[in-house]
Design a protein around this motif. Structure first.
Motif, short mmCIF file in Angstrom:
data_model
loop_
_atom_site.label_atom_id
_atom_site.label_comp_id
_atom_site.label_asym_id
_atom_site.label_seq_id
_atom_site.Cartn_x
_atom_site.Cartn_y
_atom_site.Cartn_z
N UNK A 91 0.97 -1.18 0.08
CA UNK A 91 -0.11 0.09 0.12
C UNK A 91 1.04 1.23 -0.05
N UNK A 92 1.98 1.23 0.69
CA UNK A 92 2.95 2.29 0.60
C UNK A 92 3.49 2.76 -0.57
N UNK A 147 -5.06 16.45 -3.52
CA UNK A 147 -6.02 15.18 -3.63
C UNK A 147 -5.53 13.88 -3.30
N UNK A 148 -4.02 13.85 -3.08
CA UNK A 148 -3.21 12.56 -2.77
C UNK A 148 -3.27 12.74 -1.21
N UNK A 149 -3.06 13.46 -0.42
CA UNK A 149 -3.18 13.35 1.00
C UNK A 149 -4.66 13.15 1.46
N UNK A 208 2.25 17.31 4.97
CA UNK A 208 2.66 16.98 6.40
C UNK A 208 2.08 15.98 7.02
N UNK A 209 0.84 15.53 6.58
CA UNK A 209 0.15 14.37 6.90
C UNK A 209 0.80 12.84 6.26
N UNK A 210 1.40 13.21 4.78
CA UNK A 210 2.04 12.14 4.29
C UNK A 210 3.50 12.00 4.87
N UNK A 211 4.08 13.12 5.33
CA UNK A 211 5.52 12.77 5.82
C UNK A 211 5.30 12.28 7.25
N UNK A 212 4.35 12.60 7.97
CA UNK A 212 4.27 11.93 9.41
C UNK A 212 3.69 10.58 9.37
N UNK A 213 3.06 10.01 8.17
CA UNK A 213 3.08 8.58 7.71
C UNK A 213 4.12 7.89 7.33
N UNK A 214 5.20 8.70 7.03
CA UNK A 214 6.52 7.96 6.45
C UNK A 214 6.05 7.69 4.94
N UNK A 215 5.08 8.56 4.22
CA UNK A 215 4.88 8.56 2.76
C UNK A 215 5.19 9.73 1.94
#
Length: 489
Positions: A91-92, A147-149, A208-215
């Motif tokens: 998924x990542x 749209x991605x995050x 920032x949401x993606x970065x915090x999720x490692x993505x």
């Protein structure tokens, strides 16, 4: 044969989760649509008829650019993220690949909008408002990227985080636009400036949401990119056709009537229907976009689709009736008498959005079996029919011709998707119930608008809806009680 006990339990849990997601997404939907709903009366008072018309065409341009730059990637992300991936690592990988595709598409969208500003303003406004339309480019850049995050949060069912990002975009945009237009007197230019700043801030939060999720690091995977794009590119024409169904009427109305005042009245009335979209259709579609893939895995998926459509129609049609009936009083309070005729546009807009929700449910089977090309063709035919009807009816009926064309076009879309979808993914739709529900709501809306011009009469038309549904057993009382129970929980 399936045992009688487990199916209701699954349906109950699914319904509760879908209802909960829809309610939470509804907060974000209301916030996002609040910009359009709340700002149009401000445009009417501060910018005049011409300003309302320019803002309407500007929003149409931005929406079209987002369709093109977006490449319909959320649908591909949902399929590979929710259906094709079995592990967190897979998924990542899908998400990072989607992010890489999105970055390229967003930058291209920015460049295209910037270059298109000159010919567009030359044709429509004889070269005026060039800076206003050029300022749409950064809005497309940031909103397209975000749209991605937002899709990631939907796929992970992090609906509350989704609402936070959406609220930031909507609330900040509203505050900035109101300040720039009404306090600092930027005129129409204040609209894209405020929206662009809000879009940039929201995109930063989304990243920032993606970065915090490692993505947060994009990854180029050419084979996976080709697979995803081959699935999703046929949906791009469908997205453009959807834009034509929803937004093409305003520039066409401007070109054919040459009256900014007419476009302003029509835009204001059409905005009333946006409330139905914000309260019901958009939040449901956001929840349904991810949920229908999971439903398709169950053996009673088609039966669940049928029940969801009936429940959706009962609630959405009621909201459309409410807006159609009480929109008269709301508009008289919010705007001046020169916009009186806009109250007759509200029901056309509201029920058009209801029919769009019907289409989204009816077309789910085509997406599940991978027949996205049919989805695009269906949307294209409906958009073409809408354009032809606009060209034929606007010279005769003016803005009412545009309103009628829009509603009929969405009806064609909903019907065609359901009929064609049955050949590939059969569903036992409750056609009699669904037709009766929307016909009753439409009839009561007409009675509210064409009957005695008194608030009590309009309230009575709204109040009659639920008792008639239950009294004539159009809606089964037991199903109604179950739905109320899900909402309460």
């Amino acid at each position: 044969m399936a045992e009688p006990g487990p199916a209701p339990s699954r349906d109950h849990g699914l319904g509760r989760r879908l209802a909960a997601d829809t309610v939470v997404y509804g907060l974000g939907g209301v916030a996002n649509q609040a910009v359009a709903v709340l700002l149009v009366p401000i445009y009417a008072r501060q910018l005049g008829d011409t300003g309302v018309g320019v803002a309407g065409v500007l929003n149409s341009t931005i929406a079209l650019a987002l369709m093109l730059a977006g490449l319909a990637l959320p649908q591909a992300l949902f399929r590979w993220y929710l259906r094709e991936s079995d592990t967190a690592a897979q998924r990542a990988h899908v998400l990072r690949t989607t992010l890489a595709i999105r970055l390229v598409g967003s930058l291209l969208g920015f460049a295209v909008v910037l270059m298109a500003a000159v010919p567009l303003t030359t044709v429509l406004y004889e070269g005026a408002y060039l800076a206003v339309f050029a300022l749409a480019a950064p809005i497309v850049l940031f909103d397209s990227f975000n749209t991605v995050p937002l899709s990631f949060l939907r796929a992970e069912r992090r609906s509350r985080d989704y609402v936070i990002v959406s609220l930031t975009r909507a609330v900040l945009g509203t505050v900035l636009i109101v300040t720039l237009v009404t306090v600092l007197h930027f005129g129409v230019a204040g609209v894209p400036i405020g929206a662009g700043i809000a879009a940039a801030v929201s995109a930063i939060i989304g990243f920032a949401v993606l970065v915090r999720s490692g993505l947060g690091r994009p990854r180029i995977d050419l084979p996976l990119s080709r697979e995803m794009l081959s699935f999703t590119l046929p949906l791009v024409p469908a997205s453009i056709a959807g834009w034509a169904l929803n937004l093409l009427d305003r520039p066409v109305l401007q070109l054919m009537t040459g009256s900014a005042a007419t476009v302003g009245v029509y835009t204001l009335g059409y905005t009333g229907g946006l409330i139905a979209n914000a309260l019901v259709v958009q939040p449901f579609v956001l929840a349904w976009g991810a949920a229908h893939w999971e439903i398709s895995r169950s053996r009673d998926g088609p039966q669940t689709f049928a029940r969801v459509l009936t429940w959706f129609l009962a609630f959405a049609s009621g909201v459309a009736l409410l807006l159609s009936a009480l929109g008269t009083d709301a508009l008289r309070i919010l705007v001046g008498p020169e916009f009186e005729q806009s109250r007759f546009i509200v029901p056309f807009s509201a029920f058009a959005y209801v029919l769009y929700g019907v289409y989204m449910i009816g077309a789910s089977g085509l997406s599940i079996v991978g027949r996205t090309g049919i989805v695009a063709a269906t949307m294209g035919v409906s958009a073409l029919a809408g354009l032809v009807m606009n060209l034929a009816l606007i010279p005769v009926l003016g803005m009412f011709g545009a309103a009628i064309s829009t509603t009929i076009s969405y009806g064609i879309l909903a019907l065609a998707s359901g009929v064609i979808g049955q050949r590939h993914y059969p569903v036992p739709w409750q056609l009699g119930r669904g037709t009766a529900i929307i016909a009753l709501a439409a009839a009561l809306s007409a009675a509210a608008l064409l009957g005695p011009d008194h608030p009590l009469w309009r309230v009575g038309c709204v109040a009659a809806y639920a008792p008639i549904l239950v009294g004539l057993r159009i809606v089964d009382p037991s199903q109604l009680r179950g739905l109320v129970g899900l909402i309460r929980r």
